[in-house]
Design a protein around this motif. Sequence first.
Motif, PDB file in Angstrom:
ATOM      1  N   ARG A   1       1.788   3.955  -1.171  1.00 42.82           N
ATOM      2  CA  ARG A   1       2.070   2.672  -1.828  1.00 42.82           C
ATOM      3  C   ARG A   1       1.650   2.667  -3.282  1.00 42.82           C
ATOM      4  O   ARG A   1       2.385   2.185  -4.163  1.00 42.82           O
ATOM      5  N   ASP A   2       0.457   3.211  -3.582  1.00 44.57           N
ATOM      6  CA  ASP A   2      -0.129   3.051  -4.915  1.00 44.57           C
ATOM      7  C   ASP A   2       0.007   4.278  -5.798  1.00 44.57           C
ATOM      8  O   ASP A   2      -0.180   4.172  -7.021  1.00 44.57           O
TER       9      ASP A   2
ATOM     10  N   PHE B   1       4.818   8.160  -6.084  1.00 44.96           N
ATOM     11  CA  PHE B   1       5.399   7.781  -4.793  1.00 44.96           C
ATOM     12  C   PHE B   1       5.912   6.338  -4.830  1.00 44.96           C
ATOM     13  O   PHE B   1       7.087   6.090  -4.628  1.00 44.96           O
ATOM     14  N   ALA B   2       5.006   5.392  -5.074  1.00 46.66           N
ATOM     15  CA  ALA B   2       5.382   3.984  -5.305  1.00 46.66           C
ATOM     16  C   ALA B   2       6.270   3.409  -4.199  1.00 46.66           C
ATOM     17  O   ALA B   2       7.264   2.745  -4.481  1.00 46.66           O
ATOM     18  N   PHE B   3       5.874   3.639  -2.948  1.00 48.04           N
ATOM     19  CA  PHE B   3       6.612   3.030  -1.836  1.00 48.04           C
ATOM     20  C   PHE B   3       6.081   1.614  -1.636  1.00 48.04           C
ATOM     21  O   PHE B   3       5.183   1.365  -0.842  1.00 48.04           O
ATOM     22  N   GLU B   4       6.665   0.699  -2.388  1.00 51.69           N
ATOM     23  CA  GLU B   4       6.143  -0.669  -2.414  1.00 51.69           C
ATOM     24  C   GLU B   4       6.445  -1.453  -1.136  1.00 51.69           C
ATOM     25  O   GLU B   4       5.732  -2.397  -0.810  1.00 51.69           O
ATOM     26  N   GLN B   5       7.489  -1.079  -0.426  1.00 52.77           N
ATOM     27  CA  GLN B   5       7.950  -1.910   0.685  1.00 52.77           C
ATOM     28  C   GLN B   5       7.890  -1.165   2.015  1.00 52.77           C
ATOM     29  O   GLN B   5       8.327  -0.011   2.116  1.00 52.77           O
TER      30      GLN B   5
ATOM     31  N   SER C   1      10.825   2.919  -1.789  1.00 57.84           N
ATOM     32  CA  SER C   1      10.395   2.752  -3.174  1.00 57.84           C
ATOM     33  C   SER C   1      11.586   2.264  -3.983  1.00 57.84           C
ATOM     34  O   SER C   1      12.547   3.010  -4.206  1.00 57.84           O
TER      35      SER C   1
ATOM     36  N   SER D   1      11.366   1.278  -7.175  1.00 52.43           N
ATOM     37  CA  SER D   1      11.238   1.746  -8.550  1.00 52.43           C
ATOM     38  C   SER D   1      11.687   3.195  -8.703  1.00 52.43           C
ATOM     39  O   SER D   1      12.223   3.576  -9.752  1.00 52.43           O
ATOM     40  N   LEU D   2      11.505   4.018  -7.652  1.00 52.22           N
ATOM     41  CA  LEU D   2      11.885   5.427  -7.736  1.00 52.22           C
ATOM     42  C   LEU D   2      13.109   5.748  -6.879  1.00 52.22           C
ATOM     43  O   LEU D   2      13.531   6.906  -6.832  1.00 52.22           O
TER      44      LEU D   2
ATOM     45  N   GLN E   1      13.696   5.948  -3.520  1.00 51.22           N
ATOM     46  CA  GLN E   1      13.492   6.969  -2.508  1.00 51.22           C
ATOM     47  C   GLN E   1      12.905   6.331  -1.244  1.00 51.22           C
ATOM     48  O   GLN E   1      12.289   5.263  -1.301  1.00 51.22           O
ATOM     49  N   ARG E   2      13.146   7.003  -0.135  1.00 47.85           N
ATOM     50  CA  ARG E   2      12.676   6.523   1.161  1.00 47.85           C
ATOM     51  C   ARG E   2      11.869   7.627   1.831  1.00 47.85           C
ATOM     52  O   ARG E   2      12.041   8.814   1.550  1.00 47.85           O
TER      53      ARG E   2
END
Length: 215
Positions: free
Chosen positions: A55-56, A60-64, A88, A90-91, A93-94
């Motif tokens: 997540r952070d 990676f930034a998988f926000e959801q 993510s 922003s990026l 990607q899953r």
Amino acid sequence: MADTIDKGASLLALGEAVRAALPDGAVQSIDVERGEELVLRIGREALLPAMTLLRDGPGFAFEQLMDLCGTDWPERPLRFDVVYNLLSLSLNQRIRVVVATDAATPVPSVAGLWPVATWYEREAWDMYGIVFAGLTDLRRLLTDYGFEGHPLRKDFPLTGYVEVRYDEERKAVVYEPVKLTQDFRNFDFLSPWEGMTTLPGDEKVHLNRIEGPKA
């Protein structure tokens, strides 16, 4: 084909980046399914550090958390898989994260990272009996509060239980034995149209055979 190979290679690189950022042994396996779905198997004790990283972590930034569900493999000692699908935005990607557990050992709750997980974890508890440590609202979600057992377990019996429904005539909620329609249980799976004599449009085919197609 080249695009598929390139995408698979980039997904494997992403998985290896996750492995490198976590302690040794946290990531048990990295797979790319169907050429475009990255799947990581993670040890139960490493779940929260891994999810926090996903997540952070800036790379990676998988926000959801898009989904969380359970699967049952009764022949395995760790019979349940808890499956997390992350996105993510922003990026673009899953990633899919899978954690194995048994009927008695809790899985750490991720509701502190993604509050929406509260509903998903309640559903997994209700349907499979998977326990989530740290979940403050571990209540049934889809079955009645008095229901016994977990209906999506593959060894859950089809008879011997009660169901709850609202009776319009009595104007009350009633409990009754589960009734399974014999027709549904004896379906032969050979043809979805078994037993149907005519289908919509058949009469036109019949007329064409007799009169011939119209000019």
